[in-house]
Design an enzyme around this catalytic site. Structure first.
Site, short mmCIF file in Angstrom:
data_model
loop_
_atom_site.label_atom_id
_atom_site.label_comp_id
_atom_site.label_asym_id
_atom_site.label_seq_id
_atom_site.Cartn_x
_atom_site.Cartn_y
_atom_site.Cartn_z
N SER A 87 0.84 -1.19 0.00
CA SER A 87 0.00 0.00 0.00
C SER A 87 0.88 1.25 0.00
CB SER A 87 -0.96 -0.05 1.18
OG SER A 87 -2.00 0.90 1.02
N ASP A 106 -8.56 -5.15 -6.08
CA ASP A 106 -8.19 -4.11 -5.12
C ASP A 106 -9.02 -2.85 -5.37
OD1 ASP A 106 -6.96 -2.26 -3.44
OD2 ASP A 106 -4.94 -2.96 -3.90
N HIS A 148 -6.99 -5.73 -1.68
CA HIS A 148 -5.92 -4.89 -1.13
C HIS A 148 -5.22 -5.65 -0.01
CE1 HIS A 148 -3.83 -1.14 -0.79
NE2 HIS A 148 -4.12 -1.02 0.48
#
Length: 243
Positions: A103, A186, A218
């Site tokens: 991320s 995601d 994600h």
């Protein structure tokens, strides 16, 4: 700055170093405790450095806010400084240093490779952000008023600055080998980020290793996907470091 350094078995001499910036990034921090990814790397002979760079949580409001609008800037400087400290203080192999995150951590991995081409030999971006303007137009953050307000507060709205601090715009500066990992479902950081980065690296003559798990989001959830992830990361690092 405070953080955590996990060392491999003492028999490993001049260990390679993996710098692992956390995601979030604001208000999030690394804590002491068992981390399966960190341990999977340490058991294979790598030292792992986790840094609570400015913007991280747990150190007060001023420290958290000191990271606002510092993506790719002072937050990145903190990681660079910590990496150099670890190399100088603990004698890890300066020729075998990687940066790996998920991320925001994936963003920091790519920005580290772009800003410090002589420092990092390989970079792994796992469900990572690569294009800051895209944060305003794709993904679930921009779907809500709160999300847009958050982006404006922590990133700002200057288009030129956002582009200047986007790894997808800096691919020509990256010399490290790059591994892009993403989930096809995601919604937080859509796979478009990985695609833009892949295309930019290809255009720069540095095509990345590529792994998209179509059914994951994600962060990979299923055991099979996690096993594949760890196995491929291990293989990539061994190839990058020459065995």
């Amino acid at each position: 700055l405070q953080g955590y350094l996990t060392k491999p078995h003492p028999t490993v001499e001049k260990a390679p170093l993996i710098v692992m910036p956390h995601g979030g990034p604001h208000g999030v921090r690394d804590d002491w405790g068992f981390d399966p990814l960190v341990q999977s790397l340490a058991t294979r002979g790598y030292a792992v450095l986790q840094v609570n760079f400015r913007g991280s949580g747990g150190y007060g409001q001023a420290f958290r806010e000191s990271g606002y609008r510092q993506w790719g800037r002072k937050m990145q400087d903190d990681l660079t400084d910590a990496t150099r400290w670890a190399l100088q203080t603990h004698g890890f192999d300066a020729e075998r240093v990687a940066i790996y995150g998920a991320s925001y951590g994936g963003y920091a991995a790519l920005m580290g490779a772009a800003r410090e081409p002589e420092l990092y030999r390989c970079a792994i971006s796992y469900v990572g952000v690569s294009d800051l303007p895209l944060m305003y137009t794709r993904g679930d953050i921009e779907d809500t008023t709160f999300g847009v307000s958050y982006l404006k507060e922590v990133l700002g709205t200057d288009e030129a600055e956002l582009r200047a601090n986007s790894p997808s715009q800096l691919a020509a500066q990256i010399r490290a080998k790059v591994f892009l990992i993403h989930g096809g479902r995601d919604e937080r950081v859509p796979v478009k980020h990985a695609e833009l980065m892949r295309d930019a690296l290809k255009a720069a003559g540095n095509p990345p290793e590529w792994y998209v798990e179509a059914t994951e989001g994600h962060g990979f959830i299923t055991e099979a996907a996690q096993e594949t992830l760890y196995t491929r990361v291990d293989g990539f690092l061994r190839g990058c470091f020459g065995g």
